[in-house]
Design an enzyme around this catalytic site. Structure first.
Site, short mmCIF file in Angstrom:
data_model
loop_
_atom_site.label_atom_id
_atom_site.label_comp_id
_atom_site.label_asym_id
_atom_site.label_seq_id
_atom_site.Cartn_x
_atom_site.Cartn_y
_atom_site.Cartn_z
N TYR A 58 0.78 -1.36 0.09
CA TYR A 58 -0.30 -0.23 0.12
C TYR A 58 1.17 1.76 0.24
O TYR A 58 1.57 1.38 1.23
CB TYR A 58 -1.24 0.02 1.33
CG TYR A 58 -2.03 -0.95 1.69
CD1 TYR A 58 -2.11 -1.48 0.54
CD2 TYR A 58 -3.08 -1.58 2.25
CE1 TYR A 58 -3.59 -2.87 -0.54
CE2 TYR A 58 -3.20 -2.39 2.57
CZ TYR A 58 -4.03 -3.13 1.23
OH TYR A 58 -4.50 -4.50 0.98
N HIS A 125 -0.41 -11.82 0.91
CA HIS A 125 -0.95 -11.29 0.28
C HIS A 125 -1.71 -11.38 -0.87
O HIS A 125 -3.12 -11.41 -1.14
CB HIS A 125 -0.01 -9.95 -0.25
CG HIS A 125 -1.07 -8.78 -0.19
ND1 HIS A 125 -0.91 -7.70 0.14
CD2 HIS A 125 -2.53 -8.60 -0.72
CE1 HIS A 125 -1.89 -6.69 -0.38
NE2 HIS A 125 -2.02 -7.48 -0.53
N SER A 204 -13.45 -5.15 1.24
CA SER A 204 -13.99 -4.63 0.69
C SER A 204 -15.64 -4.83 0.48
O SER A 204 -15.97 -5.18 0.15
CB SER A 204 -13.98 -5.00 -0.58
OG SER A 204 -12.87 -4.62 -1.28
N LEU A 206 -17.48 -3.37 1.49
CA LEU A 206 -19.51 -2.67 1.22
C LEU A 206 -19.54 -2.46 -0.69
O LEU A 206 -19.26 -1.22 -1.04
CB LEU A 206 -18.71 -1.08 1.97
CG LEU A 206 -18.73 -0.85 3.67
CD1 LEU A 206 -18.68 0.73 3.71
CD2 LEU A 206 -20.32 -1.70 3.82
N GLY A 207 -18.25 -3.19 -0.96
CA GLY A 207 -18.15 -4.13 -2.82
C GLY A 207 -17.84 -2.66 -3.22
O GLY A 207 -17.92 -1.69 -4.34
N GLY A 209 -17.36 0.65 -2.32
CA GLY A 209 -18.22 1.64 -1.90
C GLY A 209 -19.51 1.78 -2.79
O GLY A 209 -20.33 2.34 -2.30
N PHE A 210 -20.05 1.15 -2.99
CA PHE A 210 -21.31 0.58 -4.68
C PHE A 210 -21.98 0.58 -3.27
O PHE A 210 -23.24 1.09 -3.38
CB PHE A 210 -21.31 -0.86 -5.09
CG PHE A 210 -21.97 -0.73 -6.04
CD1 PHE A 210 -21.75 -0.24 -7.55
CD2 PHE A 210 -22.84 -1.21 -6.00
CE1 PHE A 210 -22.63 -0.22 -8.62
CE2 PHE A 210 -24.16 -1.52 -6.49
CZ PHE A 210 -24.17 -0.71 -8.31
#
Length: 329
Positions: A58, A125, A204, A206-207, A209-210
């Protein structure tokens, strides 16, 4: 905050995904403000969050440095997770590398950047198809013996490699994508983890952000946003996937909470060994996400969400061609 177990680790039921905080490159969800990122990490600790997730790649590197700055003098009770597994050259990923040499090199670098003596949870990872998992986990286990790492984890590993890794050294947690719009792990990966006593960490959740409901059409994405290349955000798939969001919004309205809280509460309801790590770079979104621990979904709510987002119903792959070749190995 409530707390759960990942293997032998006690962690907050919701961790914090730190990836967006570095603000480096298109994969980091746009620019981030350093002061606000630090304030967000500090606020997370105030709210009782003890589980913080980062990775060497990152930035690369700068995300670990940022987290290290925030936790300085606050190390007690915190569970710091980071990851290795990529080959880096001139700040860019050039492939995967889980050789024993890279395991050790990456660990030494992460310890220094985080400013800690021990990494609580050390993940591979991505699985390296050219390196037997036993050799990689064996090298990770030696770091445990030396006190540099406490617990081991994998990310996006397939069932066979999970079994082989766990037979080499106990695996505390598997981190893989899991949400209302990505339920593929429910078929064999999640049940296997539960059988082996391996905790599950959805990234992820929350998809990307979706599922927050902040986008009603593809053009709502800012110019240059990497999600414009995400198959599930494409013109041909966007409208179909909004059906899931509409269901989440309906239940959110009934509970007078945000859609993000409903999506996270659904994940928390999937088992006491499930610990999602929503990402955030601002205090406002952090506070909203962490309030999900107080949302109690009814059986009717869960049935409605299952009906709106059945397994394999989301339109489009979750990654492009290159990314899909790196998961479930």
């Amino acid at each position: 905050m409530i707390y759960r177990k990942l293997g032998g680790l006690e962690v907050s039921a919701l961790g914090l995904g730190c990836m967006p905080m570095a603000g480096i490159g298109p994969a980091m969800y746009g620019k981030a403000d350093h002061r606000e990122s630090i304030a967000t990490l500090e606020r997370a600790m105030e709210l009782g969050v003890t589980f913080f997730d980062t990775a060497e790649v990152y930035g690369p590197y700068v995300n670990e440095e940022l987290l290290g700055q925030a936790i300085r003098g606050r190390r007690e009770r915190l569970v710091i997770a980071t990851k290795f597994g990529f080959r880096l050259a001139d700040g860019k990923v050039t492939g995967v590398d889980s050789s024993p040499e890279n395991v050790r090199r990456a660990c030494e670098g992460s310890l220094k950047r985080l400013g800690v003596d021990t990494i609580d949870l050390y993940y591979q990872h991505r699985v390296d198809p050219d390196m037997p998992i036993e050799e990689t986990v064996g090298a990770m286990a030696r770091l445990v013996e030396e006190g540099k790492v406490r617990f081991l984890g994998l990310s996006e590993a397939g069932a066979d490699n999970i079994r082989r890794a766990h037979a080499t050294h106990p695996i505390a947690a598997l981190q893989s994508e899991y949400s209302l719009w990505e339920r593929g792990v429910e078929e064999d990966i999640l049940p296997l983890c539960q059988d082996l006593g391996i905790g599950f960490v959805p990234y992820s959740p929350l998809g990307r952000g979706f599922l927050t409901g902040q986008f009603s059409k593809r053009s709502d994405l800012p110019e240059g946003d990497y999600r414009l290349n995400d198959p599930r955000y494409s013109e041909e798939n966007f409208a179909s996937n909004m059906v899931i969001v509409d269901a989440v919004k309906t239940i959110a309205a009934a509970h007078s909470v945000s859609p993000a809280q409903i999506a996270l509460a659904w994940l928390l309801a999937q088992g006491d060994d499930v610990v999602p790590i929503p990402g955030s770079k601002r205090r406002a979104t952090l506070e909203d996400s962490m309030a999900a621990v107080n949302v109690k979904l009814s059986a009717a709510d869960l049935d409605a969400l299952d009906a709106a987002a059945p397994r394999d119903a989301t339109a489009g792959d979750r990654y492009g061609e290159v990314g899909m070749k790196m998961v479930r190995i």
